[in-house]
Design a protein around this motif. Structure first.
Motif, PDB file in Angstrom:
ATOM      1  N   ILE A 166     -35.808   0.790  63.498  1.00 45.38           N
ATOM      2  CA  ILE A 166     -34.718   1.625  63.003  1.00 45.38           C
ATOM      3  C   ILE A 166     -34.894   1.762  61.493  1.00 45.38           C
ATOM      4  O   ILE A 166     -34.740   0.788  60.758  1.00 45.38           O
ATOM      5  CB  ILE A 166     -33.341   1.011  63.319  1.00 45.38           C
ATOM      6  N   LEU A 167     -35.246   2.967  61.051  1.00 42.52           N
ATOM      7  CA  LEU A 167     -35.431   3.205  59.624  1.00 42.52           C
ATOM      8  C   LEU A 167     -34.116   3.666  59.018  1.00 42.52           C
ATOM      9  O   LEU A 167     -33.721   4.822  59.151  1.00 42.52           O
ATOM     10  CB  LEU A 167     -36.507   4.274  59.399  1.00 42.52           C
ATOM     11  N   THR A 168     -33.436   2.758  58.362  1.00 43.57           N
ATOM     12  CA  THR A 168     -32.208   3.101  57.653  1.00 43.57           C
ATOM     13  C   THR A 168     -32.586   3.586  56.255  1.00 43.57           C
ATOM     14  O   THR A 168     -33.772   3.658  55.910  1.00 43.57           O
ATOM     15  CB  THR A 168     -31.283   1.885  57.551  1.00 43.57           C
ATOM     16  N   THR A 169     -31.595   3.887  55.441  1.00 43.68           N
ATOM     17  CA  THR A 169     -31.881   4.310  54.064  1.00 43.68           C
ATOM     18  C   THR A 169     -31.921   3.116  53.107  1.00 43.68           C
ATOM     19  O   THR A 169     -32.004   3.287  51.898  1.00 43.68           O
ATOM     20  CB  THR A 169     -30.837   5.339  53.586  1.00 43.68           C
ATOM     21  N   ASN A 170     -31.858   1.904  53.678  1.00 41.76           N
ATOM     22  CA  ASN A 170     -32.050   0.666  52.925  1.00 41.76           C
ATOM     23  C   ASN A 170     -33.175  -0.119  53.578  1.00 41.76           C
ATOM     24  O   ASN A 170     -33.588   0.188  54.697  1.00 41.76           O
ATOM     25  CB  ASN A 170     -30.773  -0.183  52.919  1.00 41.76           C
ATOM     26  N   LYS A 171     -33.669  -1.144  52.894  1.00 48.89           N
ATOM     27  CA  LYS A 171     -34.705  -1.981  53.497  1.00 48.89           C
ATOM     28  C   LYS A 171     -34.055  -2.956  54.467  1.00 48.89           C
ATOM     29  O   LYS A 171     -33.380  -3.899  54.062  1.00 48.89           O
ATOM     30  CB  LYS A 171     -35.493  -2.725  52.419  1.00 48.89           C
ATOM     31  N   THR A 172     -34.251  -2.702  55.761  1.00 52.63           N
ATOM     32  CA  THR A 172     -33.686  -3.544  56.799  1.00 52.63           C
ATOM     33  C   THR A 172     -34.775  -3.858  57.818  1.00 52.63           C
ATOM     34  O   THR A 172     -35.859  -3.270  57.782  1.00 52.63           O
ATOM     35  CB  THR A 172     -32.509  -2.840  57.508  1.00 52.63           C
ATOM     36  N   ASN A 173     -34.463  -4.755  58.730  1.00 50.43           N
ATOM     37  CA  ASN A 173     -35.435  -5.130  59.759  1.00 50.43           C
ATOM     38  C   ASN A 173     -34.777  -5.021  61.133  1.00 50.43           C
ATOM     39  O   ASN A 173     -34.775  -5.959  61.910  1.00 50.43           O
ATOM     40  CB  ASN A 173     -35.946  -6.556  59.507  1.00 50.43           C
ATOM     41  N   PHE A 174     -34.231  -3.838  61.414  1.00 49.83           N
ATOM     42  CA  PHE A 174     -33.532  -3.597  62.668  1.00 49.83           C
ATOM     43  C   PHE A 174     -34.434  -2.877  63.669  1.00 49.83           C
ATOM     44  O   PHE A 174     -35.246  -2.030  63.293  1.00 49.83           O
ATOM     45  CB  PHE A 174     -32.280  -2.748  62.437  1.00 49.83           C
ATOM     46  N   PHE A 175     -34.230  -3.214  64.941  1.00 52.23           N
ATOM     47  CA  PHE A 175     -34.977  -2.568  66.022  1.00 52.23           C
ATOM     48  C   PHE A 175     -34.029  -2.215  67.162  1.00 52.23           C
ATOM     49  O   PHE A 175     -32.925  -2.745  67.253  1.00 52.23           O
ATOM     50  CB  PHE A 175     -36.075  -3.505  66.541  1.00 52.23           C
ATOM     51  N   THR A 176     -34.492  -1.308  68.022  1.00 51.85           N
ATOM     52  CA  THR A 176     -33.723  -0.935  69.203  1.00 51.85           C
ATOM     53  C   THR A 176     -34.640  -0.862  70.410  1.00 51.85           C
ATOM     54  O   THR A 176     -35.867  -0.934  70.271  1.00 51.85           O
ATOM     55  CB  THR A 176     -32.992   0.404  68.987  1.00 51.85           C
ATOM     56  N   ASN A 177     -34.047  -0.685  71.592  1.00 47.68           N
ATOM     57  CA  ASN A 177     -34.827  -0.586  72.823  1.00 47.68           C
ATOM     58  C   ASN A 177     -35.352   0.834  73.015  1.00 47.68           C
ATOM     59  O   ASN A 177     -34.627   1.809  72.807  1.00 47.68           O
ATOM     60  CB  ASN A 177     -33.970  -0.968  74.036  1.00 47.68           C
ATOM     61  N   GLU A 178     -36.595   0.933  73.454  1.00 46.47           N
ATOM     62  CA  GLU A 178     -37.222   2.244  73.637  1.00 46.47           C
ATOM     63  C   GLU A 178     -36.476   3.100  74.660  1.00 46.47           C
ATOM     64  O   GLU A 178     -36.317   4.310  74.475  1.00 46.47           O
ATOM     65  CB  GLU A 178     -38.677   2.071  74.056  1.00 46.47           C
ATOM     66  N   GLU A 179     -36.000   2.492  75.721  1.00 48.61           N
ATOM     67  CA  GLU A 179     -35.335   3.234  76.784  1.00 48.61           C
ATOM     68  C   GLU A 179     -34.095   3.975  76.267  1.00 48.61           C
ATOM     69  O   GLU A 179     -33.788   5.086  76.723  1.00 48.61           O
ATOM     70  CB  GLU A 179     -34.935   2.272  77.914  1.00 48.61           C
ATOM     71  N   GLU A 180     -33.407   3.390  75.309  1.00 44.48           N
ATOM     72  CA  GLU A 180     -32.171   3.987  74.807  1.00 44.48           C
ATOM     73  C   GLU A 180     -32.412   5.174  73.868  1.00 44.48           C
ATOM     74  O   GLU A 180     -31.503   5.982  73.654  1.00 44.48           O
ATOM     75  CB  GLU A 180     -31.335   2.935  74.071  1.00 44.48           C
ATOM     76  N   VAL A 181     -33.615   5.267  73.312  1.00 41.25           N
ATOM     77  CA  VAL A 181     -33.894   6.331  72.331  1.00 41.25           C
ATOM     78  C   VAL A 181     -35.165   7.106  72.673  1.00 41.25           C
ATOM     79  O   VAL A 181     -35.771   7.730  71.802  1.00 41.25           O
ATOM     80  CB  VAL A 181     -34.009   5.742  70.903  1.00 41.25           C
ATOM     81  N   LYS A 182     -35.549   7.093  73.943  1.00 40.41           N
ATOM     82  CA  LYS A 182     -36.843   7.666  74.326  1.00 40.41           C
ATOM     83  C   LYS A 182     -36.962   9.166  74.034  1.00 40.41           C
ATOM     84  O   LYS A 182     -38.072   9.693  73.901  1.00 40.41           O
ATOM     85  CB  LYS A 182     -37.125   7.399  75.799  1.00 40.41           C
ATOM     86  N   TYR A 183     -35.843   9.872  73.909  1.00 42.28           N
ATOM     87  CA  TYR A 183     -35.889  11.309  73.639  1.00 42.28           C
ATOM     88  C   TYR A 183     -35.807  11.646  72.153  1.00 42.28           C
ATOM     89  O   TYR A 183     -35.941  12.800  71.757  1.00 42.28           O
ATOM     90  CB  TYR A 183     -34.762  12.025  74.388  1.00 42.28           C
TER      91      TYR A 183
END
Length: 201
Positions: free
Chosen positions: A71-88
């Motif tokens: 997850i690329l926010t506008t700050n330096k973070t280290n967040f991730f998400t599941n591929e299935e939820e954002v596949k489109y």
């Protein structure tokens, strides 16, 4: 850690400029961006790469502890998400981005990602410009990029000034070598920072 240490990746980047032959290019000549920017000659942006932009509140709801999509926010973070939820809406690639609003920072990522409203660039031709080298080039120019941010309250970059920046390029093997050296230095600095944070706790 000594704040006056001149052995940081940014300082070491400058040392490489004294070796070999470097060619000068405008940023728009060697990069493709996510949008056509206002006030920019269309010839400088013949192509763009479109991305889906999430709102900050939407991204917060997508954070998953064991996610594989950055997850690329506008700050330096280290967040991730599941591929299935954002596949489109996800994209896979090697990119550099700067925030559209707020404090100017430079981020690099290679892999699958989703993004908030960042201005995203990638090399037009990796045989001319290495993306990781571009990342360190822009970090080295962060003070200049910061001067292109304008506005009252939340500041935004003048992208016509950003893409008109001059950058110096050595050969691709040299770019790769420089990127590897600076990446190793970054890793060592991050490891020391984590140790210091652990000691504080």
């Amino acid at each position: 850690m000594n704040k006056n240490n001149n052995n940081t990746p940014q300082m070491r980047f400058k040392e490489f400029k004294n070796t070999g032959e470097w060619q000068e290019k405008y940023l728009w000549q060697v990069t493709i961006w996510d949008k056509k920017f206002k006030g920019v000659d269309p010839k400088k942006q013949e192509n763009t790469i479109k991305y889906y932009y999430y709102l900050a509140d939407e991204l917060k709801k997508l954070i998953r502890e064991k996610g594989t999509v950055k997850i690329l926010t506008t700050n330096k973070t280290n967040f991730f998400t599941n591929e299935e939820e954002v596949k489109y809406t996800l994209t896979e690639g090697e990119i550099i981005c700067i925030p559209w609003g707020g404090n100017p920072i430079i981020q690099y990522y290679k892999g699958k990602f989703i993004t908030s409203d960042n201005r995203i660039a990638t090399s037009k031709d990796i045989n001319i410009l290495n993306n990781k080298f571009l990342y360190y080039t822009l970090i080295n120019q962060l003070k200049l990029i910061s001067s292109f941010y304008r506005g009252i309250g939340i500041k935004h970059p003048n992208m016509s000034q950003v893409i008109d920046m001059n950058i110096l390029l050595p050969s691709i093997p040299e770019q790769q070598k420089i990127a590897e050296v600076l990446s190793t230095a970054d890793e060592l600095i991050d490891a020391e920072r984590r140790k210091l944070e652990a000691l504080k706790k």
